[in-house]
Design an enzyme around this catalytic site. Structure first.
Site, PDB file in Angstrom:
ATOM      1  N   ILE A 160     -43.469  30.613  94.432  1.00  0.00           N
ATOM      2  CA  ILE A 160     -43.004  30.201  93.105  1.00  0.00           C
ATOM      3  C   ILE A 160     -42.411  31.413  92.405  1.00  0.00           C
ATOM      4  CG2 ILE A 160     -43.742  29.333  90.846  1.00  0.00           C
ATOM      5  CD1 ILE A 160     -46.085  27.945  92.442  1.00  0.00           C
ATOM      6  N   LYS A 161     -41.191  31.249  91.886  1.00  0.00           N
ATOM      7  CA  LYS A 161     -40.546  32.313  91.134  1.00  0.00           C
ATOM      8  C   LYS A 161     -40.380  31.870  89.693  1.00  0.00           C
ATOM      9  CE  LYS A 161     -36.301  34.938  90.479  1.00  0.00           C
ATOM     10  NZ  LYS A 161     -34.836  34.968  90.669  1.00  0.00           N
ATOM     11  N   VAL A 162     -40.950  32.620  88.765  1.00  0.00           N
ATOM     12  CA  VAL A 162     -40.838  32.326  87.335  1.00  0.00           C
ATOM     13  C   VAL A 162     -40.543  33.611  86.578  1.00  0.00           C
ATOM     14  CG1 VAL A 162     -42.279  30.240  87.281  1.00  0.00           C
ATOM     15  CG2 VAL A 162     -43.357  32.501  87.134  1.00  0.00           C
TER      16      VAL A 162
END
Length: 302
Positions: free
Chosen positions: A201-203
């Protein structure tokens, strides 16, 4: 395989062995290999911002080979880019670093908050990638179409043994500009990516702003001024740390701010950084020095 990496992979229940093998490729690559920490170089800004805005400040970066070589020489975990960028170096750099095919993209002229599919799982297999990457914009009018798309594409990727990385960037709809980086919104975005089946997950790093009126009560009574605590909450929201969470570097900023972000990600239990403009827009020697220090931070040496 280190015990740390095995413990991470053990959390991916129901995941095909081939997908876990590709996750292991990324987790065991480079100077952070085996630590459970990652630094990924993403170069999709040509689509998003245009070539001059992305590369004119450091002209060698117009060449796709420059980015492959930067990621390899720095000892990074993976290199992520759209189809054309990966094709331009696929033969020269085959097997030297895990790659992630970014299969949807936007451009700065469009008026709608959405992305077009610009690559395929078959392309990722052909190019020897370890994963596909896909951006969603929670809050936008196009989010439901994007959710439909990634459900199909991630299923194809699993069948092919590839991992899925989801860039989850809230914007549009009822969100204010401050709301795009709000803590509650960022945690919600990370959770949504996990629910969609993301393996990584990239945030964005969140601020201490709370956007949703309905969520304010849940955040009352806690001091959210410390960035490491905000990172910890985003990780908690990603299945209580059962998913790999990396944080974007964002727009170019001073080196000290980049290093402090990395310390806060480390101390908050995040898995690392996916950092593009803050490295490739600097001269190569400066970029390598920055990445060297970031690796030292994630190894608890700084």
């Amino acid at each position: 395989m280190t015990p740390t990496v095995k413990a991470i992979l053990d959390k991916y229940e129901g995941t095909p062995a081939a997908v876990k093998a590709n996750l292991a490729r990324i987790l065991m690559q480079g100077r952070l290999g085996g630590t459970g920490k990652l630094i990924i170089l993403p170069v999709d800004q040509g689509f998003e911002h245009g070539p001059a805005r992305s590369f004119a400040v450091n002209p060698p970066a117009y060449d796709p080979h420059y980015h492959f070589q930067l990621a390899i020489d720095a000892g990074l975990s993976a290199y992520a880019a759209p189809l054309g960028m990966l094709e331009a170096g696929a033969d020269t750099f085959a097997g030297q670093i895990p790659t992630i095919l970014k299969i949807n993209s936007s451009n700065s002229w469009g008026t709608s908050i959405t992305q077009a599919v610009t690559g395929s799982v078959q392309d990722a297999v052909r190019l020897g990638c370890a994963a596909i990457g896909f951006t969603i914009y929670p809050g936008s009018d196009g989010i439901f179409d994007a959710m439909d798309q990634i459900a199909i594409l991630s299923a194809e990727a699993r069948e092919a043994g590839l991992a899925t990385v989801i860039w989850s960037y809230p914007r549009g709809g009822k969100l204010t500009k401050d709301g795009e980086l709000a803590l509650d919104v960022g945690a919600y975005a990370a959770h949504m990516a996990a629910l969609l089946g993301a393996h990584i997950i990239k945030v964005k790093l969140p601020t201490d702003h709370i956007e949703q009126a309905e969520a304010k009560k849940a955040y009352e009574g806690t001091d959210w001024s410390n960035q490491a605590d905000r990172v910890r909450h985003v990780v908690q929201s990603s299945f209580a740390g059962r998913r790999i969470v990396v944080f974007s570097g964002g727009a170019a900023k001073g080196a000290d701010a980049v290093y402090q972000d990395a310390r806060d990600i480390r101390d908050g239990g995040g898995n690392g950084s996916i950092i593009g403009r803050n490295t490739f827009q600097r001269p190569r020697d400066e970029a390598l020095a920055m990445l060297d220090k970031l690796i030292a931070i994630y190894k608890n040496e700084e």
